[in-house]
Design an enzyme around this catalytic site. Structure first.
Site, PDB file in Angstrom:
ATOM      1  N   ASP A 163       0.843  -1.206   0.000  1.00 51.36           N
ATOM      2  CA  ASP A 163       0.000   0.000   0.000  1.00 51.36           C
ATOM      3  C   ASP A 163       0.878   1.256   0.000  1.00 51.36           C
ATOM      4  OD1 ASP A 163       0.882  -0.063   2.608  1.00 51.36           O
ATOM      5  OD2 ASP A 163      -1.104   0.023   3.535  1.00 51.36           O
ATOM      6  N   LYS A 168      -1.251  -9.583   2.893  1.00 52.56           N
ATOM      7  CA  LYS A 168      -0.540  -9.116   4.102  1.00 52.56           C
ATOM      8  C   LYS A 168      -1.454  -8.168   4.864  1.00 52.56           C
ATOM      9  CE  LYS A 168       2.880  -5.882   4.101  1.00 52.56           C
ATOM     10  NZ  LYS A 168       2.362  -4.884   5.084  1.00 52.56           N
ATOM     11  N   GLU A 220      -1.570  -5.664   8.643  1.00 53.18           N
ATOM     12  CA  GLU A 220      -0.803  -5.089   9.746  1.00 53.18           C
ATOM     13  C   GLU A 220      -1.498  -5.358  11.085  1.00 53.18           C
ATOM     14  OE1 GLU A 220       0.024  -0.935   9.039  1.00 53.18           O
ATOM     15  OE2 GLU A 220       0.894  -1.347   7.064  1.00 53.18           O
ATOM     16  N   GLU A 267       8.899  -4.465  11.256  1.00 53.66           N
ATOM     17  CA  GLU A 267       9.301  -3.144  10.752  1.00 53.66           C
ATOM     18  C   GLU A 267       9.816  -2.236  11.864  1.00 53.66           C
ATOM     19  OE1 GLU A 267       6.753  -1.268   7.882  1.00 53.66           O
ATOM     20  OE2 GLU A 267       7.827   0.638   8.025  1.00 53.66           O
TER      21      GLU A 267
END
Ligand code: KIV
Length: 259
Positions: A25, A94, A96, A163
């Protein structure tokens, strides 16, 4: 793993031997010129994922679920995950970390769709984490990120992005998990690495976080090429004979005779 948003980059990454291509994204920031990754939705993501799919023949293709597709109405998450697979031809999705992500991930996995998790700095909800900064620097925060990663593994994720966290924490998570970890700003001890391709290839000039390494200066290459093109067009050097079509002399005479 690297990101791609269109057919030519998908093809190049695949040909160059990348194992996983992510339609991130991050397309919002590096391709569409938008401020936040939350500014893109399913329409944009599917459009880009379909294009990348046409170029990727070998690598695993992962579609990044945009914020609105699973965090605002969790009941729509499975339907949207299916769209990445059925309409865009992705191999996995994916998502988050957010407070309801375990139920969402489990539900998608149960439907037979491979899910990649993402913990640490999660850009879609970065404001809640105090902005774009390193996560898990203190033991209690680090412990929480480890728990999130373990919970996503238990929910059935096949791999997980770590991350922007200290290398030591990423190393510990990598040791404790049996699924592969893919780091971005998480040090060398992860099982794999990911970067935004436009950062890695210097295709965009924007402020880079410390973890970004620019492996090639495509920004300069493009600028140089476009300047040469403009010069050659303006001074009549291009198109030359090599790049032009000619007409048969007899046909030309007829044409001129018709004047
Ligand atoms: O959207 C994206 O590009 C990502 C990667 C940087 C992990 O989520």
């Amino acid at each position: 793993m690297l990101t791609a948003y269109d057919y030519p980059m998908g093809r190049l990454l695949d040909e160059a031997g990348v194992d996983i291509v992510l339609v991130g994204d991050s397309v919002a920031n590096v391709v569409l010129g938008l401020e936040s990754t939350t500014d893109v939705g399913m329409t944009e993501m599917l459009h880009h994922a379909k294009a990348v799919r046409r170029g990727v023949k070998r690598a695993l293709l992962v579609g990044d679920m945009p914020f609105d597709s699973y965090q605002t109405h969790t009941e729509d998450a499975l339907m949207n995950a299916k769209r990445f697979i059925d309409e865009a031809g992705c191999d996995a999705v994916k998502l988050e970390w957010f407070d309801q992500c375990l139920d969402v991930a489990e539900n998608i996995v149960k439907a037979g769709i491979a899910v990649m998790g993402h913990v640490g700095l999660t850009p879609q909800t970065a404001e809640k984490l105090g902005g774009f900064k390193v996560q898990g620097k203190e033991a209690a925060d680090a412990q929480l990120i480890l728990k999130h990663a373990q919970a996503l593994e238990e929910a059935g994720c096949f791999s997980i992005v770590l991350e922007c966290m200290p290398s030591e924490l990423a190393q510990l998570i990598t040791k404790k998990l049996s699924i592969p970890t893919i780091g971005i700003g998480a040090g060398v001890h992860c099982d794999g690495q990911v970067l935004v391709t436009h950062d890695a290839l210097g295709l965009i000039s924007r402020h880079h976080p410390k973890f970004v390494k620019t492996f090639f200066d495509l920004n300069k290459g493009v600028l140089d090429g476009v300047k040469v093109y403009c010069d050659e067009v303006r001074n009549g050097q291009f198109p030359d004979e090599e790049h032009s079509f000619g007409m048969n002399a007899a046909e030309l005479e007829k044409l001129e005779g018709e004047k």
